[in-house]
Each structure stands twice: as structure tokens, then as C-alpha cells.
Write a protein that holds these residues in place. Structure first.
Motif, PDB file in Angstrom:
ATOM      1  N   SER A 266      -2.632  -1.091  -7.183  1.00 43.82           N
ATOM      2  CA  SER A 266      -1.475   0.346  -8.109  1.00 43.82           C
ATOM      3  C   SER A 266      -2.982   1.964  -7.647  1.00 43.82           C
ATOM      4  CB  SER A 266      -1.071  -0.271  -9.011  1.00 43.82           C
ATOM      5  OG  SER A 266      -2.546   0.647 -10.283  1.00 43.82           O
ATOM      6  N   ALA A 267      -2.425   2.835  -8.009  1.00 44.85           N
ATOM      7  CA  ALA A 267      -2.694   4.396  -8.070  1.00 44.85           C
ATOM      8  C   ALA A 267      -3.261   4.033  -9.249  1.00 44.85           C
ATOM      9  CB  ALA A 267      -1.770   5.267  -8.116  1.00 44.85           C
ATOM     10  N   GLU A 268      -3.427   3.479 -10.585  1.00 50.58           N
ATOM     11  CA  GLU A 268      -3.906   3.131 -11.586  1.00 50.58           C
ATOM     12  C   GLU A 268      -4.706   2.636 -11.786  1.00 50.58           C
ATOM     13  OE1 GLU A 268       0.522   4.404 -12.780  1.00 50.58           O
ATOM     14  OE2 GLU A 268      -0.640   2.932 -11.754  1.00 50.58           O
ATOM     15  N   GLY A 269      -4.527   1.998 -10.790  1.00 49.99           N
ATOM     16  CA  GLY A 269      -6.030   0.240 -10.135  1.00 49.99           C
ATOM     17  C   GLY A 269      -6.625   1.101  -9.622  1.00 49.99           C
TER      18      GLY A 269
ATOM     19  N   TRP B 297       0.894  -1.863  -0.001  1.00 50.24           N
ATOM     20  CA  TRP B 297      -0.060  -0.168  -0.227  1.00 50.24           C
ATOM     21  C   TRP B 297       0.714   1.328   0.200  1.00 50.24           C
ATOM     22  CZ3 TRP B 297       0.513   3.688   3.712  1.00 50.24           C
ATOM     23  CH2 TRP B 297       1.256   3.425   4.853  1.00 50.24           C
ATOM     24  N   TRP B 298       2.161   1.272   0.854  1.00 48.09           N
ATOM     25  CA  TRP B 298       2.795   2.471   1.017  1.00 48.09           C
ATOM     26  C   TRP B 298       3.701   2.440  -0.141  1.00 48.09           C
ATOM     27  CZ3 TRP B 298       7.670   0.913   0.217  1.00 48.09           C
ATOM     28  CH2 TRP B 298       8.136  -0.175   0.027  1.00 48.09           C
ATOM     29  N   GLN B 299       3.867   2.032  -1.603  1.00 51.37           N
ATOM     30  CA  GLN B 299       4.075   2.265  -2.617  1.00 51.37           C
ATOM     31  C   GLN B 299       3.031   2.844  -3.887  1.00 51.37           C
ATOM     32  OE1 GLN B 299       5.244  -2.194  -3.323  1.00 51.37           O
ATOM     33  NE2 GLN B 299       7.140  -2.177  -3.441  1.00 51.37           N
ATOM     34  N   VAL B 300       2.037   2.966  -3.133  1.00 53.94           N
ATOM     35  CA  VAL B 300       0.959   3.547  -4.190  1.00 53.94           C
ATOM     36  C   VAL B 300       1.897   4.304  -5.163  1.00 53.94           C
ATOM     37  CG1 VAL B 300      -1.394   5.012  -4.729  1.00 53.94           C
ATOM     38  CG2 VAL B 300      -1.334   2.711  -3.441  1.00 53.94           C
ATOM     39  N   PRO B 301       1.801   5.914  -4.042  1.00 52.68           N
ATOM     40  CA  PRO B 301       2.896   7.033  -5.202  1.00 52.68           C
ATOM     41  C   PRO B 301       4.566   6.400  -5.624  1.00 52.68           C
ATOM     42  CG  PRO B 301       3.352   7.199  -3.272  1.00 52.68           C
ATOM     43  CD  PRO B 301       2.716   6.495  -3.503  1.00 52.68           C
ATOM     44  N   LEU B 302       4.480   5.657  -5.832  1.00 53.70           N
ATOM     45  CA  LEU B 302       5.879   4.990  -5.611  1.00 53.70           C
ATOM     46  C   LEU B 302       6.422   4.174  -7.369  1.00 53.70           C
ATOM     47  CD1 LEU B 302       7.637   5.802  -2.162  1.00 53.70           C
ATOM     48  CD2 LEU B 302       7.647   7.804  -4.418  1.00 53.70           C
ATOM     49  N   ARG B 303       4.940   3.468  -7.445  1.00 55.71           N
ATOM     50  CA  ARG B 303       5.513   2.204  -8.248  1.00 55.71           C
ATOM     51  C   ARG B 303       3.940   2.494  -9.031  1.00 55.71           C
ATOM     52  NH1 ARG B 303       5.833  -3.853  -5.851  1.00 55.71           N
ATOM     53  NH2 ARG B 303       5.803  -5.065  -7.746  1.00 55.71           N
ATOM     54  N   SER B 304       3.686   1.151 -10.415  1.00 59.19           N
ATOM     55  CA  SER B 304       3.172   1.503 -11.290  1.00 59.19           C
ATOM     56  C   SER B 304       3.684  -0.507 -11.762  1.00 59.19           C
ATOM     57  CB  SER B 304       3.425   2.069 -12.813  1.00 59.19           C
ATOM     58  OG  SER B 304       2.772   3.171 -11.877  1.00 59.19           O
ATOM     59  N   LEU B 305       2.455  -1.083 -11.678  1.00 61.25           N
ATOM     60  CA  LEU B 305       2.154  -2.219 -12.041  1.00 61.25           C
ATOM     61  C   LEU B 305       1.351  -2.779 -12.948  1.00 61.25           C
ATOM     62  CD1 LEU B 305       3.698  -5.285 -11.339  1.00 61.25           C
ATOM     63  CD2 LEU B 305       2.052  -5.404  -9.388  1.00 61.25           C
TER      64      LEU B 305
ATOM     65  N   HIS C  53       8.988   5.037  -9.900  1.00 60.76           N
ATOM     66  CA  HIS C  53       9.201   5.626  -9.749  1.00 60.76           C
ATOM     67  C   HIS C  53      10.258   6.552  -8.656  1.00 60.76           C
ATOM     68  CE1 HIS C  53       4.836   6.089 -12.215  1.00 60.76           C
ATOM     69  NE2 HIS C  53       5.106   4.606 -11.595  1.00 60.76           N
ATOM     70  N   TRP C  54      10.543   5.950  -7.545  1.00 56.42           N
ATOM     71  CA  TRP C  54      11.488   6.356  -6.886  1.00 56.42           C
ATOM     72  C   TRP C  54      12.658   6.617  -8.064  1.00 56.42           C
ATOM     73  CZ3 TRP C  54       9.281   1.911  -4.661  1.00 56.42           C
ATOM     74  CH2 TRP C  54      10.351   0.973  -4.800  1.00 56.42           C
TER      75      TRP C  54
END
Length: 215
Positions: free
Chosen positions: A120-123, A25-33, A54-55
Motif C-alpha cells: 500500500s501507499a502507507e506501507g 499494485w494499481w490499487q495504491v492510490p485507491l486502497r488502504s490496508l 478510497h474510490w
């Protein structure tokens, strides 16, 4: 082979076979999958995943896309990336505010977007759109309008000082902008354009006219 694909092949590196990490959950602003299931040469379904961290921007290193096949690291590439897969390629590209393309382009047929991981944020944005289609469309239209207004007003205000430069004035004459916005409103429009671009990136919507100009 197209020049774009040839250039992408030069950026491609083999994978190391490591296991794909679960999305946290903490990867939402930092990762896309993103996920894609394709039939393999033997007819058995193979699960592809595209993982982008993204980081990498934080330490000025190049952002890379990583391709996983059935949960194992198969390849990686600097962006924009083109991964050869069964029956076509997976294309991955990024704008200043997120993923602008993550599509499977088959050798024959129309490209289709990979499915974002639900965590993810996109999801999460896709799930919101499925649950609230009317509100989602309204937000999408609002984002596009905000970019159109912001870009248009900025261009009008920028054209005036440029037109007073002697070489430009001699060739085309001078131009007086019909509107002169206060600083606070220009800053507000700029912030709105950033938010609009981020919202559009979550839906993998990108226009070279709007989104590139808005940055």
C-alpha cells in the motif's frame, strides 16, 4: 460506553464472510490496508485486517472500512469506524487526503497503530522511512512547515478584509496584513499544502489545527 463508541456501534454491520482480496499494485492510490495480530480467547493468534477503498468518493457514496478476521469478512462500518475486537477496539478515521487514524485501542494500555500492508501507499512510505530515516524526518518536518506557513499567511490575508466589515471594525478596529502575496504564490502555497497533507496522511499524522485548517 462513550458516546463516540455508541455512535460508531450504530454504523456497524456484520460481515458476509467473503475472502480478503490481495493488494494489487494499481490499487495504491485507491486502497488502504492495515494488519494487526491479536491473541484470541483461546490463546491462538488471530489476524485482523482493515480494508478501506478510497474510490467510494468517485460516486459520492460513503466510504466504508471493512474488518477481516483470518482472511474472512467479519464486519463493516461507515467512517469513522470502531470495531470491537479481542481486548479492545480498532478505530478507523479518514481526512480529506487519506487515513488519519487506524489504531488498536486496548481496554488497558496505550493505543498503537496497525501495520500498513507493504504494497500500500502507507506501507511504501513506512518502508522509505525505515530505509532513509534522516531524509524521511526532513520530509516530515518540511511538510509540517509548509502547512504552518501556508495556513499562517492565508489567515493573515483573510483577516484584513474581514476586519473591514462594519460590525467587526466597530468592535475591534481594522487590520492591515503585513504581506500581500501574488495570486501565483497563493496558488503555489495551496498546492504545496495539498501535497504536505497527502504526505502526512501516508504517515497517519493528523493535526486538527494544521491539517484541517490547511484544507
Amino acid at each position: 460506553m462513550a458516546w463516540k463508541d455508541w455512535a460508531a456501534s450504530r454504523r456497524l454491520r456484520p460481515g458476509d464472510g467473503r475472502e480478503l482480496q490481495q493488494f494489487r499494485w494499481w490499487q495504491v492510490p485507491l486502497r488502504s490496508l492495515f494488519w494487526l495480530r491479536l491473541p484470541g480467547a483461546d490463546g491462538r493468534a488471530r489476524l485482523h485486517a482493515v480494508d478501506v477503498r478510497h474510490w467510494a468518493r468517485l460516486d459520492n457514496s460513503k466510504i466504508r472500512a471493512h474488518l477481516f478476521l483470518d482472511g474472512r469478512h467479519a464486519a463493516e462500518s461507515k467512517l469513522p469506524a470502531v470495531f470491537p475486537v479481542e481486548g479492545g477496539v480498532i478505530e478507523v478515521a479518514m481526512s480529506n487526503y487519506g487515513i488519519k487514524r487506524c489504531h488498536y485501542r486496548p481496554a488497558a494500555g496505550q493505543p498503537r497503530q496497525l501495520a500498513p500492508d507493504p504494497a500500500s501507499a502507507e506501507g511504501r512510505r513506512a518502508r522509505f522511512g525505515a530505509r532513509h530515516p534522516g531524509l524521511s524526518r526532513a520530509i516530515g518536518v518540511g511538510s509540517a512547515l509548509l502547512l504552518v506557513i501556508g495556513v499562517g499567511l492565508n489567515l493573515l490575508q483573510l483577516a484584513e478584509p474581514l476586519s473591514h466589515l462594519p460590525p467587526v471594525a466597530q468592535r475591534v478596529g481594522t487590520f492591515d496584513a503585513p504581506v500581500h502575496l501574488p495570486l501565483w504564490l497563493n496558488l503555489a502555497l495551496g498546492g504545496g499544502a495539498v501535497l504536505a497533507s497527502m504526505e502526512r496522511a501516508l504517515r497517519l499524522r493528523y493535526s486538527s489545527l494544521l491539517d484541517a485548517a490547511g484544507h
